[in-house]
Write an enzyme that holds these catalytic residues in place. Structure first.
Site, PDB file in Angstrom:
ATOM      1  N   GLU A  63       0.830  -1.196   0.000  1.00 55.94           N
ATOM      2  CA  GLU A  63       0.000   0.000   0.000  1.00 55.94           C
ATOM      3  C   GLU A  63       0.875   1.260   0.000  1.00 55.94           C
ATOM      4  OE1 GLU A  63      -4.211  -1.140   1.721  1.00 55.94           O
ATOM      5  OE2 GLU A  63      -2.792  -0.870   3.356  1.00 55.94           O
ATOM      6  N   CYS A  88       3.451   8.606   1.206  1.00 50.81           N
ATOM      7  CA  CYS A  88       3.923   7.672   2.238  1.00 50.81           C
ATOM      8  C   CYS A  88       4.207   6.337   1.542  1.00 50.81           C
ATOM      9  CB  CYS A  88       2.836   7.548   3.300  1.00 50.81           C
ATOM     10  SG  CYS A  88       3.269   6.413   4.608  1.00 50.81           S
ATOM     11  N   CYS A 126       6.287  -6.875   7.979  1.00 53.84           N
ATOM     12  CA  CYS A 126       7.375  -6.344   8.814  1.00 53.84           C
ATOM     13  C   CYS A 126       7.838  -7.451   9.751  1.00 53.84           C
ATOM     14  CB  CYS A 126       6.861  -5.143   9.625  1.00 53.84           C
ATOM     15  SG  CYS A 126       8.162  -4.235  10.476  1.00 53.84           S
ATOM     16  N   CYS A 141       5.449  -4.313  16.602  1.00 56.34           N
ATOM     17  CA  CYS A 141       4.984  -3.243  17.489  1.00 56.34           C
ATOM     18  C   CYS A 141       3.485  -3.478  17.735  1.00 56.34           C
ATOM     19  CB  CYS A 141       5.233  -1.882  16.855  1.00 56.34           C
ATOM     20  SG  CYS A 141       6.972  -1.663  16.420  1.00 56.34           S
ATOM     21  N   CYS A 184       0.580  -1.468  15.890  1.00 55.75           N
ATOM     22  CA  CYS A 184       0.687  -1.253  14.434  1.00 55.75           C
ATOM     23  C   CYS A 184       0.076  -2.419  13.652  1.00 55.75           C
ATOM     24  CB  CYS A 184       2.164  -1.087  14.065  1.00 55.75           C
ATOM     25  SG  CYS A 184       2.443  -1.017  12.289  1.00 55.75           S
ATOM     26  N   CYS A 223      -1.668   6.497   9.545  1.00 55.11           N
ATOM     27  CA  CYS A 223      -0.454   5.879  10.107  1.00 55.11           C
ATOM     28  C   CYS A 223      -0.779   4.569  10.792  1.00 55.11           C
ATOM     29  CB  CYS A 223       0.123   6.739  11.221  1.00 55.11           C
ATOM     30  SG  CYS A 223       0.806   8.257  10.735  1.00 55.11           S
TER      31      CYS A 223
HETATM   32  N1  SAH Z   1       8.695   0.932  10.495  1.00 54.34           N
HETATM   33  C1  SAH Z   1       8.902   2.325  10.548  1.00 54.34           C
HETATM   34  C2  SAH Z   1       8.073   3.101   9.548  1.00 54.34           C
HETATM   35  C3  SAH Z   1       6.628   2.718   9.361  1.00 54.34           C
HETATM   36  S1  SAH Z   1       5.471   3.138  10.592  1.00 54.34           S
HETATM   37  C4  SAH Z   1       8.665   2.846  11.938  1.00 54.34           C
HETATM   38  O1  SAH Z   1       8.156   2.115  12.764  1.00 54.34           O
HETATM   39  O2  SAH Z   1       9.037   3.988  12.193  1.00 54.34           O
HETATM   40  C5  SAH Z   1       5.185   4.883  10.451  1.00 54.34           C
HETATM   41  C6  SAH Z   1       4.729   5.535  11.773  1.00 54.34           C
HETATM   42  O3  SAH Z   1       3.375   5.185  12.124  1.00 54.34           O
HETATM   43  C7  SAH Z   1       5.590   5.090  12.948  1.00 54.34           C
HETATM   44  O4  SAH Z   1       5.908   6.163  13.787  1.00 54.34           O
HETATM   45  C8  SAH Z   1       4.667   4.150  13.641  1.00 54.34           C
HETATM   46  O5  SAH Z   1       5.066   3.960  14.959  1.00 54.34           O
HETATM   47  C9  SAH Z   1       3.329   4.837  13.498  1.00 54.34           C
HETATM   48  N2  SAH Z   1       2.185   3.965  13.771  1.00 54.34           N
HETATM   49  C10 SAH Z   1       2.138   2.628  13.662  1.00 54.34           C
HETATM   50  N3  SAH Z   1       0.911   2.165  14.009  1.00 54.34           N
HETATM   51  C11 SAH Z   1       0.161   3.254  14.318  1.00 54.34           C
HETATM   52  C12 SAH Z   1      -1.199   3.426  14.705  1.00 54.34           C
HETATM   53  N4  SAH Z   1      -2.041   2.404  14.802  1.00 54.34           N
HETATM   54  N5  SAH Z   1      -1.637   4.683  14.936  1.00 54.34           N
HETATM   55  C13 SAH Z   1      -0.811   5.750  14.775  1.00 54.34           C
HETATM   56  N6  SAH Z   1       0.485   5.640  14.398  1.00 54.34           N
HETATM   57  C14 SAH Z   1       0.971   4.404  14.175  1.00 54.34           C
HETATM   58 FE1  SF4 Z   2       7.077  -2.495  11.655  1.00 54.96          FE
HETATM   59 FE2  SF4 Z   2       4.826  -1.205  12.290  1.00 54.96          FE
HETATM   60 FE3  SF4 Z   2       6.767  -1.436  14.101  1.00 54.96          FE
HETATM   61 FE4  SF4 Z   2       7.111   0.196  12.006  1.00 54.96          FE
HETATM   62  S1  SF4 Z   2       5.584   0.446  13.629  1.00 54.96           S
HETATM   63  S2  SF4 Z   2       8.580  -1.297  12.811  1.00 54.96           S
HETATM   64  S3  SF4 Z   2       5.994  -0.979  10.416  1.00 54.96           S
HETATM   65  S4  SF4 Z   2       5.584  -3.141  13.205  1.00 54.96           S
END
Ligand code: SAH
Ligand code: SF4
Length: 403
Positions: free
Chosen positions: A116, A129, A136, A140, A143, A374
Site C-alpha cells: 500500500e 507515504c 514487517c 509493534c 501497528c 499511520c
Molecule cells: N517501520 C517504521 C516506519 C513505518 S510506521 C517505523 O516504525 O518507524 C510509520 C509511523 O506510524 C511510525 O511512527 C509508527 O510507529 C506509526 N504507527 C504505527 N501504528 C500506528 C497506529 N495504529 N496509529 C498511529 N500511528 C501508528
Molecule cells: Fe514495523 Fe509497524 Fe513497528 Fe514500524 S511500527 S517497525 S511498520 S511493526
C-alpha cells in the site's frame, strides 16, 4: 463517502523483460552495453533513459523520442519500465488517496506481492507515504503492519515504482493533467515530500531503500530535496549513522515511550536497542542541526503512555537533541488492543511539550475512512513456505522442460 475505484490496470511487465526501474546511471549503462550500445554512447544514452524515466515519466520506451527508433525497439524487447498493477485506488473524503499495488514475483516459486502507498495532500504540500517491505519482521503492538509477517523486502525499483505510479495517477509530471477534484494542491509539484512511513522497517532493507532514495533525490531524477524526504525507523540503532552518511535524508524516530519497560512492550526492538542507545545515535546523527531536526513520533495511547509525567520525561530525554515532536493520535484497526487518548489529554500533553519549546503539531489523522492513516496499512500477501517455493519452482522447471 470515500470513493473506491477498482482497476485491473495492466501495464504489468511481460516476465521475459527485466525491469530497469531502480538502476542508477552506471547500472543502466551496464545494461545498455549488454545489448550492444557502443561504448562511446553509453553515458549519453543512460542519461537520456534516466531523464525519460524519472524526470518525464515515460511509461514505455516508445515515448522516448530523443532515442532512435531502432534502439527504442531493442529496449522494449529486452527491458521494461512498466508500473505495478493497481489493484485498488481509494480516495478519502479528506482527499487522501491510497493505492493497493501488485508487483510481479521476483523469482521462481515466488508469488506476486501487494503493498500500500498513500498520498496525503495539504494546502501547501503533498506527501507520499511509501512502503519499504511487504509486512514487517517487527511486531509493534499498536501497528497493523506488525500483524503481517514479513513476506519480502521491496527492491529499489519497487520502492521507486510507488512514487512513479502515484505521480501517474495524480498527474504529477511536466505537462500532465491533474484531477480537478480540488483535492490536490496546486503548484509545480503535487508530491513535494516523501516519507518512508508505509509498510515495513526501512533500515532492515537498507541497500534497496538507499538506492531508491538516491534516485528520488537526484537532480536529474525525481529531484526531491533530501530535506523533503524522511525515513522513519523504529530504532535500528546500528544503521542510523549510515542512514545519515550514505543517504542523507531527514530522520524520524518512532519513540512512543519514555521508559524501557513500556517501550519493550510497545516496540519490542527496544529490548535489543534500548532508549539510551537510540538517543545516543540521534545525538550523533550526521547532518542533524537546528535547521535539520530529528522528528520524534509519539503515538498517543489512552492510559498507556499519555500521562503528564510521560510528557515531562519526554522533554527531559530529548534535551540537547535538535528535535521536533510529532504527537500522533492512535489510529485503530480491526482487533487493535488500544484506544486513542482523549482529546483533552492530548492537548494537555502537547502543552507541556510546547512549553518546553517544541512546536509539536498533533498530526491530524488523515484517511482513516479508507484505512490509510499511520499504522493502518496491511496487505493480504503471505509468505510462501520454502517447501512450497521448491514445489512451485520444480513445477515450472518441469513445464519448461516439456516445451
Ligand atoms: N517501520 C517504521 C516506519 C513505518 S510506521 C517505523 O516504525 O518507524 C510509520 C509511523 O506510524 C511510525 O511512527 C509508527 O510507529 C506509526 N504507527 C504505527 N501504528 C500506528 C497506529 N495504529 N496509529 C498511529 N500511528 C501508528
Ligand atoms: Fe514495523 Fe509497524 Fe513497528 Fe514500524 S511500527 S517497525 S511498520 S511493526
Amino acid at each position: 463517502m470515500p470513493t473506491t475505484l477498482i482497476e485491473a490496470t495492466s501495464t504489468a511487465p511481460n516476465l521475459a523483460q527485466t525491469s530497469v526501474l531502480g538502476l542508477d546511471r552506471p547500472a543502466l549503462a551496464g545494461r545498455l552495453a549488454e545489448i550492444g550500445v557502443p561504448e562511446k554512447q553509453l553515458r549519453m544514452r543512460s542519461n537520456q533513459l534516466f531523464h525519460w524515466i524519472y524526470n518525464r515519466g515515460a511509461t514505455d520506451f516508445e515515448a522516448m523520442t530523443t532515442i532512435s527508433k531502432a534502439l527504442r525497439q531493442t529496449l522494449a524487447e529486452t527491458f521494461s519500465i512498466a508500473r505495478p498493477t493497481i489493484v485498488a485506488e481509494q480516495v478519502s473524503t479528506d482527499g487522501t488517496r491510497k493505492w493497493l499495488l501488485r508487483f510481479p514475483p521476483n523469482g521462481p516459486g515466488e508469488a506476486p506481492v501487494d503493498v500500500e502507498t498513500v498520498y496525503i495532500p495539504e494546502s501547501d504540500r503533498g506527501t507520499l507515504c511509501v512502503s519499504s517491505q511487504v509486512g514487517c519482521t517487527l511486531t509493534c503492538t499498536f501497528c497493523h503492519t506488525g500483524t503481517q509477517t514479513l513476506v519480502r523486502n521491496l527492491t529499489a525499483g519497487e520502492i521507486l515504482a510507488q512514487i512513479l505510479t502515484a505521480r501517474d495517477r495524480i498527474g504529477d509530471w511536466p505537462g500532465a493533467h491533474r484531477p480537478t477534484d480540488g483535492l490536490i494542491p496546486e503548484g509545480d509539484r503535487a508530491i513535494t515530500n516523501v516519507v518512508m512511513m508505509g509498510m515495513g522497517e526501512p533500515l532492515y532493507n537498507f541497500d534497496h531503500v538507499k538506492d531508491a532514495l538516491l534516485i528520488a533525490s537526484d537532480g536529474e531524477g525525481i529531484s526531491l530535496s533530501k530535506r523533503r524526504i524522511t525515513l522513519s525507523t523504529s530504532g535500528v540503532v546500528p544503521m542510523i549513522a549510515r542512514c545519515g552518511d550514505e543517504i542523507g535524508v531527514m530522520l524520524a524516530i518512532s519513540l512512543h515511550a519514555v521508559r524501557d519497560d513500556l517501550r519493550n512492550e510497545l516496540v519490542p526492538l527496544n529490548r535489543k536497542y534500548p532508549i539510551a542507545d537510540l538517543l545516543e545515535a540521534c545525538r550523533t546523527y550526521p547532518g542533524a542541526s537546528n535547521a535539520r531536526r530529528i522528528t520524534f513520533e509519539y503515538v498517543m495511547l489512552k492510559d498507556i503512555n499519555d500521562s503528564l509525567a510521560d510528557a515531562r520525561e519526554l522533554v527531559r530525554l530529548l534535551a540537547g537533541i535538535p528535535a521536533k515532536i510529532n504527537l500522533i493520535p492512535f489510529n485503530p484497526w480491526p482487533g487493535s488492543p488500544y484506544a486513542c487518548s482523549d482529546w483533552d489529554q492530548i492537548e494537555r500533553f502537547a502543552e507541556i511539550v510546547n512549553r518546553a519549546g517544541y512546536a509539536s503539531p498533533v498530526r491530524t489523522p488523515r484517511g482513516r475512512d479508507i484505512m490509510a492513516a499511520c499504522g493502518q496499512l496491511k496487505s493480504e500477501s503471505e509468505r510462501i513456505p520454502a517447501w512450497k517455493k521448491r514445489e512451485i519452482a520444480a513445477g515450472i522447471a518441469e513445464r519448461a522442460g516439456a516445451l
